[in-house]
Design an enzyme around this catalytic site. Structure first.
Site: not given
Length: 325
Positions: A126, A236
């Site tokens: 991220e 995810e």
């Protein structure tokens, strides 16, 4: 549960089917995990703050519980994660001169401990800016605050040097199918790889909801990442039954939404099968609805039904859409 087809077996000619687990979900759903999944990821237990909350003080009990379960059952793992702005102890950012040295020690210790079972590591998590325009990087990351963009390449250089040869080195992010962020991720990886391949895999987190992103956006993202020569991990995956910014008290658990949820799961897995030559693994972020992190997000305590199994381990309609091919 023997009469229910195994997800891992059904997809054996396509890609690994994974789940994010923790010691509690292993204790409660061990048989279900062994039946349906052939890749595991620690949900939080291998994150920096979990295994080294204080400088030089390592706490491996929870991560070892998961890794030993994986070893005992011959299930390979994805490592998650080394470099992230979240769940990283503040102490590593206190001294710029020692931060890289401490990161390397951390990779050597954690990566070495699980080298026999981990086939891929989310090296950086991220780091891309969410907003269109301006810098492509997440400037509020303390890693960026210390080193600017150079920390990304340095982290992957460390990983390539320290981890066993053949370990997939992954850049992992969310909103990865949004065209603006997708293009920022691609540009970021190009800069990291400008002197040779360091990032060989992109992790598409895939925290989605029915219709968002669109099926066309998912296809385009996969095609663009693949065109860069990158392998793809869906890292995810979950599909929330809620809308963004939904008011508390909204009636959401309706037959109509359940059908949208199941259909979307069927549609996205059809896409994954279409691009099987580029996708190595598809990991669901949790085992059952009751283990999903979405149960408290964004309104604490709000339930969701984002995965393929009910909390008592029974397959949902979404499960049957995923195996219906």
């Amino acid at each position: 549960m023997s009469e229910i087809v195994s997800l891992a077996e059904k997809y054996k000619d396509y890609f690994k089917i994974g789940a994010a687990v923790n010691p509690r979900s292993i204790a409660k759903y061990g048989d279900l995990i062994k039946k349906h999944f052939n890749s595991l990821t620690c949900e939080n237990e291998m994150k920096f703050i979990s295994v080294q909350p204080e400088r030089g003080v390592f706490t491996f009990d929870a991560a070892d519980t998961v890794a030993n379960f994986a070893r005992e059952n011959g299930i390979p793992m994805r490592g998650h994660t080394f470099v992230w702005h979240g769940q990283t102890p503040r102490w590593i950012f206190e001294d710029k001169d020692s931060a890289y040295e401490e990161l390397a020690k951390h990779m050597e210790t954690v990566g070495g401990r699980y080298a026999d079972i981990v086939y891929a590591w989310d090296v950086v998590n991220e780091a891309a800016n969410d907003a269109d325009g301006g810098n492509i990087y997440r400037e509020r990351s303390p890693w960026y605050g210390l080193f600017g963009e150079s920390y990304l390449k340095e982290a992957f250089k460390m990983a390539k040097r320290i981890l066993p040869a053949g370990t997939k080195l992954v850049y992992n992010d969310y909103n990865e199918s949004n065209p603006g962020k997708r293009d920022r991720i691609i540009e970021m990886i190009r800069r990291i790889n400008d002197e040779g391949i360091l990032v060989d895999t992109v992790g598409m987190q895939s925290h989605w909801r029915p219709g968002s992103p669109s099926l066309d956006m998912i296809c385009e993202a996969i095609e663009k990442y693949a065109a860069e020569g990158l392998r793809i991990h869906i890292t995810e995956l979950d599909v929330s039954m809620h809308e963004w910014n939904e008011a508390p008290g909204t009636v959401w658990d309706t037959p109509e939404r359940a059908e949208e949820h199941a259909k979307y799961y069927g549609d996205i897995f059809a896409i994954f099968r279409k691009y099987k030559d580029h996708i190595d693994s598809v990991t669901l972020w949790g085992v059952t609805d009751g283990t999903s992190w979405l149960n408290g997000f964004p309104v604490r305590g709000r339930p969701d039904k984002a995965l393929l199994f009910t909390d008592d381990g029974m397959p949902k309609e979404a499960f049957y859409r995923v195996i219906d091919f």
